[in-house]
Design an enzyme around this catalytic site. Structure first.
Site, PDB file in Angstrom:
ATOM      1  N   GLU A  74       0.801  -1.237   0.142  1.00 59.17           N
ATOM      2  CA  GLU A  74      -0.163   0.044   0.075  1.00 59.17           C
ATOM      3  C   GLU A  74       0.862   1.188   0.074  1.00 59.17           C
ATOM      4  O   GLU A  74       0.373   2.491   0.460  1.00 59.17           O
ATOM      5  CB  GLU A  74      -0.993   0.106   0.992  1.00 59.17           C
ATOM      6  N   HIS A  93      -0.894   5.546   7.443  1.00 57.35           N
ATOM      7  CA  HIS A  93      -1.731   4.677   7.103  1.00 57.35           C
ATOM      8  C   HIS A  93      -1.999   3.734   8.251  1.00 57.35           C
ATOM      9  O   HIS A  93      -0.925   3.168   8.715  1.00 57.35           O
ATOM     10  CB  HIS A  93      -1.547   3.840   5.832  1.00 57.35           C
ATOM     11  N   HIS A  95      -4.848   0.973  10.700  1.00 56.27           N
ATOM     12  CA  HIS A  95      -6.220   0.352  10.830  1.00 56.27           C
ATOM     13  C   HIS A  95      -6.678   0.486  12.356  1.00 56.27           C
ATOM     14  O   HIS A  95      -7.297  -0.656  12.779  1.00 56.27           O
ATOM     15  CB  HIS A  95      -6.157  -1.121  10.754  1.00 56.27           C
ATOM     16  N   HIS A 163     -11.630  -0.754   6.573  1.00 58.87           N
ATOM     17  CA  HIS A 163     -10.395  -0.854   6.199  1.00 58.87           C
ATOM     18  C   HIS A 163      -9.445  -0.291   7.128  1.00 58.87           C
ATOM     19  O   HIS A 163      -8.706  -0.661   8.250  1.00 58.87           O
ATOM     20  CB  HIS A 163      -9.585  -0.377   4.638  1.00 58.87           C
TER      21      HIS A 163
END
Ligand code: MN
Length: 247
Positions: A74, A93, A95, A163
């Site tokens: 990613e 980024h 979760h 996500h």
């Protein structure tokens, strides 16, 4: 070793310590030497990242010198946001668990406390099905990275439906601190909603409070105390691990 590389290493550990990342999730920083490059770890669980794992990528998310190492699928999240947002110097980024329910419902995240005031600047939701046929929900292409960057627009963060989220800042400290307070804000909002019950009144920060609070936090030394505390703890932990490894 530049301070930025060390700060990036410590950021992985700070985010893990606060439950924002687990075995997954990553943080990058734009290169101060070349704005068309960014620094990101090789594919590794955040708490295992050390200075040697930090790699340089161009904005197409190609490694400058791969050296046969595994790289994050990613990574396009980072390159494509850096392309569209010259003001952004760091990207997380993750979760983080409390944020995810707000990405899968129509309940908006709202600003409800001091250090989470930036939520009031707006947190859009990236629906990956708007940009590709239903299937894998991983942002693993330039197209999906660019689509996410477009949904993010000029905002501090975007939720990724089913996500996680992406959080940006004008420094590594800002992106990391926002990520931690985004998780806390989501958790506190769920608690407030539970206490208030269906249709119950919750007093969120209003537009003036959001404007004043975020302006003060961005201009003053508000985050220096936070960053100094978390960075010092992570640095001490890293030194201890290195000492133990060296025997
Ligand atoms: Mn992910």
């Amino acid at each position: 070793m530049s301070n930025l590389v060390l700060d990036l290493v410590l950021s992985y550990r700070i985010l893990a310590e606060h439950g924002v990342v687990d075995a997954y999730g990553h943080v990058s920083a734009r290169s101060p030497q070349n704005p068309n490059r960014y620094l990101l770890s090789r594919a590794l669980a955040p708490e295992l990242v050390t200075e040697d794992d930090i790699m340089e990528f161009d904005l197409d998310s190609e490694p400058v010198d791969r050296q046969g190492r595994g790289i994050y699928l990613e990574r396009f999240i980072h390159g494509e946001i850096y392309k569209l947002r010259p003001d952004v110097q760091a990207i997380v980024h993750n979760h983080s668990p409390s944020v995810i329910p707000f990405g899968v419902t129509t309940v908006p995240l709202k600003p409800l406390f001091n250090t989470g005031a930036f939520v009031g600047l707006g947190i859009p939701t990236f629906e990956i099905r708007d940009f590709q046929p239903s299937g894998d929900i991983i942002v693993k292409t330039h197209h999906l990275g660019n689509s996410l960057a477009t949904v993010l627009g000029n905002k501090p963060a975007a939720l990724m439906r089913g996500h996680g989220s992406v959080v940006v800042g004008d420094s590594v400290a800002a992106a990391v601190i926002r990520s931690i307070y985004l998780e806390l804000s989501a958790k506190l909002q769920m608690q407030a909603m539970t206490i208030a019950g269906p249709g119950g009144k919750i007093v969120y920060l209003d537009a003036a409070e959001v404007a004043e609070t975020t302006a003060r936090q961005d201009s003053a030394r508000t985050w220096e105390r936070t960053w100094d505390l978390w960075r010092t703890k992570a640095f001490n932990q890293l030194q201890l691990e290195k000492k133990l490894r060296a025997g």
